[in-house]
Scaffold this motif. Structure first.
Motif, short mmCIF file in Angstrom:
data_model
loop_
_atom_site.label_atom_id
_atom_site.label_comp_id
_atom_site.label_asym_id
_atom_site.label_seq_id
_atom_site.Cartn_x
_atom_site.Cartn_y
_atom_site.Cartn_z
N TYR A 15 12.21 15.95 -11.62
CA TYR A 15 13.17 14.89 -11.85
C TYR A 15 13.33 13.86 -10.73
N ALA A 16 12.80 14.11 -9.56
CA ALA A 16 13.05 13.21 -8.43
C ALA A 16 12.55 11.80 -8.70
N SER A 17 11.37 11.67 -9.25
CA SER A 17 10.82 10.34 -9.53
C SER A 17 11.68 9.59 -10.54
N ALA A 54 6.64 9.73 -1.51
CA ALA A 54 5.35 9.14 -1.11
C ALA A 54 4.73 9.89 0.06
N ALA A 55 5.55 10.47 0.92
CA ALA A 55 5.02 11.25 2.04
C ALA A 55 4.27 12.48 1.52
N ASP A 56 4.78 13.06 0.43
CA ASP A 56 4.15 14.25 -0.15
C ASP A 56 2.98 13.91 -1.06
N ASP A 57 3.06 12.79 -1.77
CA ASP A 57 2.02 12.41 -2.74
C ASP A 57 1.91 10.89 -2.79
N PRO A 58 1.22 10.28 -1.82
CA PRO A 58 1.15 8.81 -1.75
C PRO A 58 0.53 8.17 -3.00
N ILE A 59 -0.46 8.79 -3.56
CA ILE A 59 -1.12 8.18 -4.72
C ILE A 59 -0.13 8.00 -5.86
N ALA A 60 0.68 9.00 -6.09
CA ALA A 60 1.63 8.93 -7.20
C ALA A 60 2.87 8.10 -6.89
N LEU A 65 7.78 3.42 -4.11
CA LEU A 65 8.35 3.05 -2.82
C LEU A 65 8.30 1.54 -2.63
N ALA A 66 7.17 0.94 -2.96
CA ALA A 66 7.06 -0.52 -2.82
C ALA A 66 8.09 -1.23 -3.69
N LEU A 67 8.27 -0.77 -4.91
CA LEU A 67 9.26 -1.39 -5.79
C LEU A 67 10.67 -1.21 -5.23
N ALA A 68 10.99 -0.01 -4.76
CA ALA A 68 12.32 0.23 -4.20
C ALA A 68 12.57 -0.64 -2.97
N LEU A 69 11.56 -0.80 -2.13
CA LEU A 69 11.70 -1.69 -0.96
C LEU A 69 11.92 -3.14 -1.40
N THR A 70 11.21 -3.56 -2.43
CA THR A 70 11.38 -4.92 -2.95
C THR A 70 12.80 -5.13 -3.45
N ILE A 71 13.30 -4.17 -4.21
CA ILE A 71 14.67 -4.26 -4.74
C ILE A 71 15.68 -4.29 -3.59
N LEU A 72 15.50 -3.43 -2.59
CA LEU A 72 16.41 -3.42 -1.45
C LEU A 72 16.39 -4.77 -0.74
#
Length: 165
Positions: A15-17, A54-60, A65-72
């Motif tokens: 559920y984290a994603s 992303a630290a655990d699974d960067p490909i997925a 992360l990029a979208l969340a950074l953009t929103i922030l």
């Protein structure tokens, strides 16, 4: 949000994603009704969560992360804090650069990269750093012109300045 928090506690892998996407959606919804200051906290939480994923699974999880950074970055800029909005915008652009070079769907990430570069240019322009802004905008234009047929194919979220983010 409370339900997702409980689900993440019970089964984070499952559920984290989804919870991260819900935080992004909440931030966008709050901003859309004029509650921009309140929209920052869920965006920050989405960044923190997606950074761990992303630290655990960067490909997925790097795209999330990029979208969340953009929103922030957008929430901070909308709150009159362009200097604080610049680092997440730059980090998002860096991630999209990486994804455009290495991911299985580089065209999608190139389009997001163009939007992210433009966003950094906008933040720099807001700070009066016009020469730097021009360099970021020129990079976006170069990428856009090298693949005109790919421009604007990303329909999930409009991350352009003034878009629906």
């Amino acid at each position: 949000m409370d339900l997702y928090r409980r689900l993440v506690e019970a089964d984070p892998d499952r559920y984290a994603s989804r919870f991260g996407q819900s935080l992004i959606n909440l931030s966008m919804a709050l901003a859309n009704v004029g509650r921009t200051a309140e929209a920052i906290a869920p965006a920050e939480e989405a960044v923190a969560l997606n950074r761990r994923l992303a630290a655990d699974d960067p490909i997925a999880h790097l795209p999330g992360l990029a979208l969340a950074l953009t929103i922030l970055g957008h929430r901070l800029a909308q709150s009159g804090r362009p200097a604080q909005a610049l680092p997440p915008a730059k980090e998002a652009a860096d991630i999209y650069r990486r994804l455009a070079r290495t991911d299985a769907n580089p065209a999608l990430h190139r389009d997001c990269l163009v939007l992210a570069l433009t966003d950094v240019g906008t933040r720099l322009r807001e700070l009066g750093r016009l020469t730097e802004a021009d360099a970021w905008t020129a990079e976006a234009a170069k990428i856009r012109s090298s693949r005109p047929e790919a421009a604007n194919t990303h329909n999930a979220v409009d991350v352009r300045p003034g878009g629906s983010v």
